[in-house]
Design an enzyme around this catalytic site. Structure first.
Site, PDB file in Angstrom:
ATOM      1  N   SER A  47       0.836  -1.201   0.000  1.00 65.33           N
ATOM      2  CA  SER A  47       0.000   0.000   0.000  1.00 65.33           C
ATOM      3  C   SER A  47       0.869   1.248   0.000  1.00 65.33           C
ATOM      4  O   SER A  47       2.073   1.177   0.254  1.00 65.33           O
ATOM      5  CB  SER A  47      -0.893   0.001   1.242  1.00 65.33           C
ATOM      6  OG  SER A  47      -0.094   0.281   2.380  1.00 65.33           O
ATOM      7  N   LYS A  48       0.211   2.374  -0.264  1.00 74.12           N
ATOM      8  CA  LYS A  48       0.905   3.656  -0.245  1.00 74.12           C
ATOM      9  C   LYS A  48       1.569   3.852   1.117  1.00 74.12           C
ATOM     10  O   LYS A  48       2.666   4.359   1.220  1.00 74.12           O
ATOM     11  CB  LYS A  48      -0.103   4.768  -0.531  1.00 74.12           C
ATOM     12  CG  LYS A  48       0.488   6.149  -0.484  1.00 74.12           C
ATOM     13  CD  LYS A  48      -0.569   7.188  -0.752  1.00 74.12           C
ATOM     14  CE  LYS A  48      -0.993   7.952   0.470  1.00 74.12           C
ATOM     15  NZ  LYS A  48       0.063   8.579   1.242  1.00 74.12           N
TER      16      LYS A  48
END
Ligand code: GLU
Length: 504
Positions: free
Chosen positions: A263-264
């Site tokens: 994920s970011k």
């Protein structure tokens, strides 16, 4: 039949590297099969719409060199390519499904749905779905009479249209990567197909548009696999089954330790980019760093992505885009998730830097050098780039490894000079600097020969003065050969730096 593939992002924020990999596999497949690659913007969820995200996606594709053949800006035979602009097309299909008994009107308010979710849950940790069991106690056209339903619609009562999932039916699809995948229809809820605002949901829009745009192969992330049974049924219920595209659900890109989807936030936490390019959140102005701004070459980024979930079986890792087009095959894409390895990503970039000609590299490195307030002459930059490229992994390294070619450096390791300084060294450097000013030809060889002569005359060891000389010219203990540096910065600057450092 002409191959037609699509990348169908929702414009909700930065473009994750997994999204770019989906673009790449679409692109490669289209090119290899003489097909068309379509960019369709799936913006029917107005609550998730983010201004600027669509342009950003197109900029990312342009940076990667993966341009679509048809898109909202390019147009094409199936305009419009933005689902919000196709709004009026979907209602008829939703109504067709209702008429066929495959979908139904539902009038429940959000509160009523919430109430049902609580009352019908099996345990306190879960919520009940709107499905074959619970739909029988809700306010919809299955529980109301036809007259009641008509009346509610006539009164302008807000409604949605839901798919009527069959009970205990096995829904099977053949995935190009996973083979046969089966789902139990009872576990899937009655997804909303058309919302109260008249907009279709993703589920209806993706099927209608893949059909209308004559998509033959649909590649998308594995996270969409749970939605596949709904889509397969819609293709069937709308009478289009034989036109259904072949599916390929691409493996997830995992965190470096393999524990879940990358994920970011993992990127922020571990210090590497996850988005293709810098993304600025228009609401918070928060900037998330991208591969482009970190100094990746698009070709290296694309090559690295190709290998996240695929290989050609020979161990080869470096492929040009043309080579990928000829060698890529969707059947060789792995089922299992691919761990993202930032060190490996950097390795690809280092390789690409080594294999890129100096003039091209100079162009790529220039913005990263100019970001530091200097604007070097083109010819000098090309030479510098050639001299230091083996030390550079990311494009900003051209500044870190080469700044002293463009501006007099600050001496950060002065102690290396002063610690063992003596009269002899002072005499050596003074004499050599004077001699340099009269050197007939300014080549690295001549500069070194003059250095050697003076070392001999001063009766000192070359090793004792080499490092101090480097510090004087560079500022620190790094950089390419000292005499090559002197050659490039020129006689005046070399003499100036030596004299400046020894204080004469
Ligand atoms: N709009 C979906 C997304 O944002 C596309 C999924 C698909 O390709 O079917 O990822």
């Amino acid at each position: 039949m002409k191959v037609r593939v699509r990348f169908a992002p929702s414009p909700t924020g930065g473009l994750h590297l997994g999204g770019v990999r989906t673009v790449l596999y679409n692109y490669l497949f289209a090119r290899a099969n003489g097909g068309d690659f379509v960019l369709r913007i799936e913006d029917t969820d107005q609550s998730r719409y983010v201004a600027g995200a669509e342009q950003y996606i197109m900029d990312c594709l342009a940076w990667c060199g993966l341009q679509p053949d048809e898109s909202p800006v390019k147009g094409g035979p199936f305009v419009p390519y933005r689902q919000s602009e196709r709004k009026s097309m979907y209602l008829q299909y939703a109504q067709q499904l209702v008429a066929a008994g495959k979908a139904y009107y539902a009038f429940d308010t959000p509160e009523e749905i919430e109430q049902m979710r609580k009352e019908h849950r099996k345990d306190e940790h879960s919520h009940a779905q709107y499905d074959s069991v619970t739909r029988l106690v809700m306010r919809n056209s299955l529980t109301l009479t036809a007259a009641e339903t008509e009346q509610l619609i006539a009164n302008g009562t807000p409604y949605v249209i839901r798919i009527k999932m069959p009970e205990h039916t096995t829904i099977t699809l053949t995935d190009m990567i996973r083979g046969e995948v089966s789902f139990d229809s009872s576990l899937v809820d009655d997804k909303v197909l058309l919302k109260a605002d008249g907009m279709p949901t993703y589920h209806l829009a993706v099927v209608v548009d893949d059909y209308l745009m004559q998509i033959t192969h649909a590649f998308r992330g594995e996270e969409w696999l749970p939605s596949a049974p709904v889509h397969v049924l819609l293709w069937e219920y709308l009478g289009w089954k034989e036109k259904m595209p072949l599916w390929a659900h691409l493996p997830l890109i995992l965190k470096p330790d393999g524990n879940g989807k990358l994920s970011k936030r993992d990127g922020d936490r571990l210090g590497f980019p996850v988005f293709a390019m810098n993304w600025t959140d228009p609401k918070t102005n928060e900037v998330t760093k991208g591969f482009r701004e970190m100094g990746f070459m698009p070709q290296a980024f694309v090559n690295m992505l190709a290998m996240l979930g695929w290989n050609d079986g020979t161990g080869q890792e470096l492929f040009s885009l043309e080579e990928l087009v000829s060698k890529f095959s969707i059947e060789r894409v792995h089922k299992g998730g691919a761990k993202f390895d930032f060190e490996k990503a950097k390795w690809f970039n280092h390789q690409y830097i080594q294999h890129t000609d100096d003039a091209t590299l100079a162009k790529l490195a220039r913005p990263f050098i100019e970001a530091n307030g200097v604007s070097p002459d083109e010819e000098l930059l090309i030479k510098v780039v050639g001299l230091i490229k083996d030390r550079c992994t990311l494009l900003p390294d051209f500044w870190a490894q080469g700044h002293f070619f463009f501006a007099t450096p600050e001496i950060t390791e002065k102690a290396v000079i002063t610690e063992k300084w003596n009269e002899q060294k002072q005499t050596f450097f003074t004499g050599w600097a004077d001699a340099l000013a009269t050197l007939a030809t300014w080549t690295a060889e001549d500069i070194e020969a003059s250095f050697n002569d003076h070392v001999a005359q001063a009766g000192i060891k070359k090793g004792e003065v080499m490092l101090p000389c480097r510090i004087m010219l560079v500022g620190g203990k790094y950089g390419p050969g000292v005499f090559a540096i002197a050659k490039l910065i020129g006689m005046e600057e070399t003499v100036k730096r030596i004299k400046g450092a020894i204080g004469s």
